[in-house]
Write a protein that holds these residues in place. Structure first.
Motif, PDB file in Angstrom:
ATOM      1  N   ILE A 159       0.842  -1.209   0.000  1.00 37.55           N
ATOM      2  CA  ILE A 159       0.000   0.000   0.000  1.00 37.55           C
ATOM      3  C   ILE A 159       0.870   1.249   0.000  1.00 37.55           C
ATOM      4  O   ILE A 159       0.616   2.204  -0.745  1.00 37.55           O
ATOM      5  N   SER A 160       1.907   1.226   0.821  1.00 35.27           N
ATOM      6  CA  SER A 160       2.803   2.394   0.912  1.00 35.27           C
ATOM      7  C   SER A 160       3.482   2.683  -0.425  1.00 35.27           C
ATOM      8  O   SER A 160       3.530   3.826  -0.890  1.00 35.27           O
ATOM      9  N   LEU A 161       3.992   1.626  -1.058  1.00 39.80           N
ATOM     10  CA  LEU A 161       4.665   1.816  -2.339  1.00 39.80           C
ATOM     11  C   LEU A 161       3.692   2.245  -3.440  1.00 39.80           C
ATOM     12  O   LEU A 161       4.060   3.004  -4.346  1.00 39.80           O
ATOM     13  N   SER A 162       2.446   1.771  -3.380  1.00 38.38           N
ATOM     14  CA  SER A 162       1.464   2.193  -4.384  1.00 38.38           C
ATOM     15  C   SER A 162       1.152   3.675  -4.252  1.00 38.38           C
ATOM     16  O   SER A 162       0.973   4.376  -5.258  1.00 38.38           O
ATOM     17  N   LEU A 163       1.088   4.164  -3.007  1.00 36.34           N
ATOM     18  CA  LEU A 163       0.857   5.587  -2.788  1.00 36.34           C
ATOM     19  C   LEU A 163       2.034   6.414  -3.291  1.00 36.34           C
ATOM     20  O   LEU A 163       1.854   7.490  -3.879  1.00 36.34           O
ATOM     21  N   VAL A 164       3.234   5.904  -3.054  1.00 37.88           N
ATOM     22  CA  VAL A 164       4.434   6.597  -3.542  1.00 37.88           C
ATOM     23  C   VAL A 164       4.430   6.650  -5.067  1.00 37.88           C
ATOM     24  O   VAL A 164       4.732   7.681  -5.682  1.00 37.88           O
ATOM     25  N   ALA A 165       4.054   5.526  -5.688  1.00 38.50           N
ATOM     26  CA  ALA A 165       4.011   5.473  -7.154  1.00 38.50           C
ATOM     27  C   ALA A 165       2.982   6.457  -7.707  1.00 38.50           C
ATOM     28  O   ALA A 165       3.248   7.170  -8.692  1.00 38.50           O
ATOM     29  N   ALA A 166       1.819   6.519  -7.074  1.00 38.96           N
ATOM     30  CA  ALA A 166       0.778   7.435  -7.538  1.00 38.96           C
ATOM     31  C   ALA A 166       1.243   8.882  -7.426  1.00 38.96           C
ATOM     32  O   ALA A 166       1.064   9.686  -8.355  1.00 38.96           O
ATOM     33  N   GLY A 167       1.848   9.226  -6.296  1.00 41.89           N
ATOM     34  CA  GLY A 167       2.330  10.593  -6.100  1.00 41.89           C
ATOM     35  C   GLY A 167       3.448  10.956  -7.066  1.00 41.89           C
ATOM     36  O   GLY A 167       3.482  12.067  -7.600  1.00 41.89           O
ATOM     37  N   THR A 168       4.360  10.005  -7.299  1.00 45.07           N
ATOM     38  CA  THR A 168       5.479  10.260  -8.204  1.00 45.07           C
ATOM     39  C   THR A 168       4.994  10.478  -9.639  1.00 45.07           C
ATOM     40  O   THR A 168       5.433  11.404 -10.325  1.00 45.07           O
ATOM     41  N   LEU A 169       4.072   9.629 -10.080  1.00 46.88           N
ATOM     42  CA  LEU A 169       3.551   9.758 -11.437  1.00 46.88           C
ATOM     43  C   LEU A 169       2.731  11.035 -11.603  1.00 46.88           C
ATOM     44  O   LEU A 169       2.773  11.680 -12.657  1.00 46.88           O
ATOM     45  N   SER A 170       1.990  11.427 -10.573  1.00 44.82           N
ATOM     46  CA  SER A 170       1.221  12.662 -10.634  1.00 44.82           C
ATOM     47  C   SER A 170       2.142  13.863 -10.776  1.00 44.82           C
ATOM     48  O   SER A 170       1.886  14.779 -11.578  1.00 44.82           O
ATOM     49  N   SER A 171       3.258  13.855 -10.019  1.00 42.87           N
ATOM     50  CA  SER A 171       4.235  14.945 -10.116  1.00 42.87           C
ATOM     51  C   SER A 171       4.883  14.972 -11.494  1.00 42.87           C
ATOM     52  O   SER A 171       5.145  16.041 -12.061  1.00 42.87           O
ATOM     53  N   ALA A 172       5.124  13.768 -12.033  1.00 46.03           N
ATOM     54  CA  ALA A 172       5.743  13.679 -13.359  1.00 46.03           C
ATOM     55  C   ALA A 172       4.823  14.259 -14.432  1.00 46.03           C
ATOM     56  O   ALA A 172       5.278  14.938 -15.365  1.00 46.03           O
ATOM     57  N   VAL A 173       3.522  13.994 -14.302  1.00 43.33           N
ATOM     58  CA  VAL A 173       2.563  14.538 -15.269  1.00 43.33           C
ATOM     59  C   VAL A 173       2.574  16.060 -15.212  1.00 43.33           C
ATOM     60  O   VAL A 173       2.562  16.743 -16.252  1.00 43.33           O
ATOM     61  N   LYS A 174       2.603  16.617 -14.015  1.00 40.27           N
ATOM     62  CA  LYS A 174       2.619  18.071 -13.870  1.00 40.27           C
ATOM     63  C   LYS A 174       3.853  18.686 -14.502  1.00 40.27           C
ATOM     64  O   LYS A 174       3.814  19.779 -15.072  1.00 40.27           O
ATOM     65  N   ARG A 175       4.992  17.961 -14.436  1.00 41.52           N
ATOM     66  CA  ARG A 175       6.245  18.504 -14.973  1.00 41.52           C
ATOM     67  C   ARG A 175       6.392  18.262 -16.470  1.00 41.52           C
ATOM     68  O   ARG A 175       6.894  19.121 -17.196  1.00 41.52           O
ATOM     69  N   LEU A 176       5.959  17.085 -16.948  1.00 40.36           N
ATOM     70  CA  LEU A 176       6.266  16.668 -18.310  1.00 40.36           C
ATOM     71  C   LEU A 176       5.134  16.864 -19.313  1.00 40.36           C
ATOM     72  O   LEU A 176       5.381  16.986 -20.514  1.00 40.36           O
ATOM     73  N   HIS A 177       3.900  16.855 -18.850  1.00 42.18           N
ATOM     74  CA  HIS A 177       2.777  17.034 -19.779  1.00 42.18           C
ATOM     75  C   HIS A 177       2.792  18.459 -20.329  1.00 42.18           C
ATOM     76  O   HIS A 177       3.054  19.413 -19.592  1.00 42.18           O
ATOM     77  N   PRO A 178       2.542  18.632 -21.642  1.00 46.04           N
ATOM     78  CA  PRO A 178       2.548  19.984 -22.238  1.00 46.04           C
ATOM     79  C   PRO A 178       1.626  20.968 -21.520  1.00 46.04           C
ATOM     80  O   PRO A 178       1.893  22.171 -21.512  1.00 46.04           O
ATOM     81  N   LYS A 179       0.536  20.460 -20.932  1.00 47.28           N
ATOM     82  CA  LYS A 179      -0.411  21.319 -20.219  1.00 47.28           C
ATOM     83  C   LYS A 179      -0.368  21.064 -18.712  1.00 47.28           C
ATOM     84  O   LYS A 179      -1.275  21.461 -17.982  1.00 47.28           O
TER      85      LYS A 179
END
Length: 440
Positions: free
Chosen positions: A203-223
């Motif tokens: 559960i802990s690692l899944s939360l970390v993965a979700a947070g990391t991917l969300s941050s990546a979208v904010k940084r890498l997505h054109p919008k």
């Protein structure tokens, strides 16, 4: 009288929707556990019983009555009397209510009572009509809607609500809603149980993965930068100040969806590594819940079509119903444009639009008008009369608009919290069980 005039499609629709729900229930039982069924059954039944009692108390006893001769509708009582008689509800007091509630400061009310009354008072400022009938028919129409419509249109909208009440659509829909809710809550508990079985580390690692991917979208997505404009408050600053155009809001919505899909997929993948059953259970439960929601919305749309036809059975003009729907649509468009600049969001593709329509409680205005046109032709209206109703110029008072507070709620809905509906009562549907109240 009214039940004898109902067509066979209403009966066929009833059995088809309940049969579909039974098939989904069989699939849900295959993955359910005894404790999930007990908890979901007790929780859902208790919640609905509490909500029904509160709704009944407020709607039957807490609404203000419209005067017999309303300033915006001198013939209101004559229309109401006629519809009570034609609908077979004539044994009840022939009154029609406003959404505005009575002020009773000395009465001790529960939290849900206060929430329902506050929501109804908000809806009173929006052009809208609704019906409730769990023993006593309650027909409701707001003052702005009375101002918006002429006598024929007013009779058509009220006849639609009388059709809901006379056909007892709440009684028909309540078991469907209850069974569907029990099934969906049980499925959600099963998924939660499988998530817990992944263990603390999973559960802990899944939360970390979700947070990391969300941050990546904010940084890498054109919008992705659009997501940074939001804050943690209930209403983001850019909504309160209305600094965005509808086109920009559509872009924010698109990025939010993409972010949710990516982070959710990452969390699911990590959880599945620690519990291989999690992914198939989640997919099955999600598919069942999505299908159940589809059936609920389809059932609701089916009843709206029935009420439109029922309104004409009660003597209302299908052409007046068409122009009333067009007026409601125009008021909504005008109010949104006024609040969010004359820039509309990009149109959805045909496939996307059709998908969204499967999960709305009301059919689209275009589809309702299409069916009403068919009824008008059956009743002998000329092509000229029909064309005028569908495409003719409308007289809409400048004083009838949707308040800015509702526009903000609409924008929040547009960003993903709920669908924007022509009835503009999204907040109302949150505090009232949808099967209890039918809006125009």
């Amino acid at each position: 009288m009214f039940f004898k005039l109902q067509n066979f499609n209403s009966v066929a629709g009833f059995f088809s929707h309940y049969s579909g729900l039974a098939l989904l229930g069989s699939a849900a039982l295959a993955i359910a556990q005894p404790w999930t069924l007990i908890v979901s059954g007790a929780f859902t039944t208790g919640l609905m019983a509490w909500s029904l009692k509160s709704n009944k108390d407020v709607l039957e006893n807490g609404l203000l009555k419209h005067p017999r001769a309303h300033k915006f509708s001198p013939n209101l009582q004559r229309i109401v009397d006629r519809l009570f008689e034609r609908s077979g509800l004539g044994e009840h007091e022939a009154v029609v209510y406003d959404f505005q509630t009575k002020v009773e400061p000395d009465k001790k009310e529960g939290l849900l009572h206060k929430l329902i009354k506050r929501t109804l008072d908000n809806v009173a400022s929006v052009p809208n009509a609704a019906a409730f009938n769990m023993g006593k028919p309650v027909i409701i129409i707001s003052e702005p809607l009375l101002e918006l419509l002429d006598d024929d249109e007013e009779e058509a909208v009220l006849a639609h609500e009388f059709a809901h009440a006379a056909a007892k659509h709440q009684h028909v829909a309540l078991p469907h809603k209850l069974l569907s809710s029990v099934m969906k809550v049980s499925n959600s508990l099963v998924v939660l149980n499988e998530m817990i079985n992944a263990g603390v580390v999973g559960i802990s690692l899944s939360l970390v993965a979700a947070g990391t991917l969300s941050s990546a979208v904010k940084r890498l997505h054109p919008k992705g930068h659009l997501l940074e404009d939001e804050d943690d408050s209930d209403t983001p600053v850019f909504l309160r100040k209305r600094e965005k155009t509808m086109r920009e809001l559509a872009e924010i919505k698109s990025v939010k969806k993409f972010n949710a899909y990516v982070s959710g997929a990452g969390a699911t993948a990590v959880t599945s590594l620690f519990n291989p059953l999690y992914l198939p259970i989640r997919l099955l439960a999600g598919g069942i819940n999505l299908s159940a929601t589809f059936l609920e919305k389809s059932f609701s749309r089916n009843k709206e079509y029935q009420a439109d036809r029922g309104a004409t059975v009660l003597g209302a003009s299908p052409l007046a119903m068409i122009t009333s729907l067009r007026k409601l649509s125009e008021v909504q468009k005008r109010s949104i444009q006024k609040a969010w600049y004359p820039d509309q969001a990009p149109q959805s593709g045909k496939l996307s639009k059709k998908w969204k329509e499967q999960f709305t409680t009301h059919p689209s205005i275009e589809k309702r008008i299409g069916r009403l046109v068919g009824i008008a032709k059956q009743q002998g209206y000329s092509e000229f009369e029909i064309h005028k109703a569908v495409h003719g110029r409308l007289r809409i008072p400048n004083t009838v608009n949707i308040p800015e507070s509702h526009i903000i709620e609409t924008a929040k809905a547009f960003l993903g919290q709920e669908d924007i509906g022509i009835d503009m009562v999204g907040p109302l549907k949150k505090s009232l069980i949808p099967s209890k109240l039918h809006a125009a």
